[in-house]
Design a protein around this motif. Sequence first.
Motif, mmCIF file in Angstrom:
data_model
loop_
_atom_site.group_PDB
_atom_site.id
_atom_site.type_symbol
_atom_site.label_atom_id
_atom_site.label_comp_id
_atom_site.label_asym_id
_atom_site.label_seq_id
_atom_site.Cartn_x
_atom_site.Cartn_y
_atom_site.Cartn_z
ATOM 1 N N ALA A 59 0.838 -1.206 0.000
ATOM 2 C CA ALA A 59 0.000 0.000 0.000
ATOM 3 C C ALA A 59 0.871 1.252 0.000
ATOM 4 O O ALA A 59 0.536 2.246 -0.663
ATOM 5 C CB ALA A 59 -0.943 -0.007 1.199
ATOM 6 N N LYS A 62 1.956 1.618 -3.550
ATOM 7 C CA LYS A 62 0.865 1.952 -4.475
ATOM 8 C C LYS A 62 0.360 3.374 -4.297
ATOM 9 O O LYS A 62 0.149 4.092 -5.273
ATOM 10 C CB LYS A 62 -0.288 0.961 -4.282
ATOM 11 C CG LYS A 62 -1.438 1.174 -5.237
ATOM 12 C CD LYS A 62 -2.484 0.096 -5.081
ATOM 13 C CE LYS A 62 -3.611 0.276 -6.081
ATOM 14 N NZ LYS A 62 -4.599 -0.798 -5.982
ATOM 15 N N TYR A 63 0.159 3.792 -3.046
ATOM 16 C CA TYR A 63 -0.506 5.069 -2.801
ATOM 17 C C TYR A 63 0.425 6.199 -2.383
ATOM 18 O O TYR A 63 0.072 7.363 -2.515
ATOM 19 C CB TYR A 63 -1.589 4.897 -1.739
ATOM 20 C CG TYR A 63 -2.675 3.956 -2.171
ATOM 21 C CD1 TYR A 63 -3.520 4.283 -3.232
ATOM 22 C CD2 TYR A 63 -2.867 2.737 -1.543
ATOM 23 C CE1 TYR A 63 -4.523 3.415 -3.644
ATOM 24 C CE2 TYR A 63 -3.866 1.870 -1.942
ATOM 25 C CZ TYR A 63 -4.681 2.219 -2.997
ATOM 26 O OH TYR A 63 -5.667 1.360 -3.398
ATOM 27 N N VAL A 81 -9.964 5.486 -0.532
ATOM 28 C CA VAL A 81 -9.239 4.857 -1.635
ATOM 29 C C VAL A 81 -9.665 5.522 -2.925
ATOM 30 O O VAL A 81 -10.839 5.463 -3.270
ATOM 31 C CB VAL A 81 -9.517 3.333 -1.699
ATOM 32 C CG1 VAL A 81 -8.812 2.712 -2.887
ATOM 33 C CG2 VAL A 81 -9.095 2.660 -0.407
ATOM 34 N N PRO A 82 -8.751 6.188 -3.611
ATOM 35 C CA PRO A 82 -7.368 6.421 -3.229
ATOM 36 C C PRO A 82 -7.280 7.520 -2.160
ATOM 37 O O PRO A 82 -8.123 8.423 -2.132
ATOM 38 C CB PRO A 82 -6.702 6.870 -4.529
ATOM 39 C CG PRO A 82 -7.785 7.525 -5.296
ATOM 40 C CD PRO A 82 -9.052 6.779 -4.927
ATOM 41 N N ARG A 85 -3.181 12.921 -0.815
ATOM 42 C CA ARG A 85 -1.769 13.022 -0.456
ATOM 43 C C ARG A 85 -1.449 14.380 0.142
ATOM 44 O O ARG A 85 -2.086 15.375 -0.187
ATOM 45 C CB ARG A 85 -0.907 12.811 -1.697
ATOM 46 C CG ARG A 85 -1.060 11.444 -2.276
ATOM 47 C CD ARG A 85 -0.269 11.326 -3.534
ATOM 48 N NE ARG A 85 -0.305 9.948 -4.014
ATOM 49 C CZ ARG A 85 0.350 9.538 -5.071
ATOM 50 N NH1 ARG A 85 1.085 10.377 -5.753
ATOM 51 N NH2 ARG A 85 0.262 8.290 -5.444
#
Length: 94
Positions: A59, A62-63, A81-82, A85
């Motif tokens: 994870a 991925k993120y 999800v997502p 950030r």
Amino acid sequence: MASLAPQRTLSSVWKKDYIVRPLDAHNLQGPETVESLFIMYRITNNPIYREWGWKIFKAFQKYGILEDGQGYTSLDNVNAVPPSRRDNMENFGW
């Protein structure tokens, strides 16, 4: 003989023990949780800890990785999800 309660999977049991408040749902990309899971695996030899650590690591990849692949950023809400950030990079040494 008494009947046993229905068997629940480990992945569903632990979720009932945790409450993640909205202000605590962020991730700073710190390694402490994954390190702790590794230690639990070594102590108990239960593969579930290794599996959880691997899922967390994947994870992160991925993120948390930046679009150009040149670093990682913190996340505001790991329950989304997502996840959204943050505009910063922690220095934990991943």
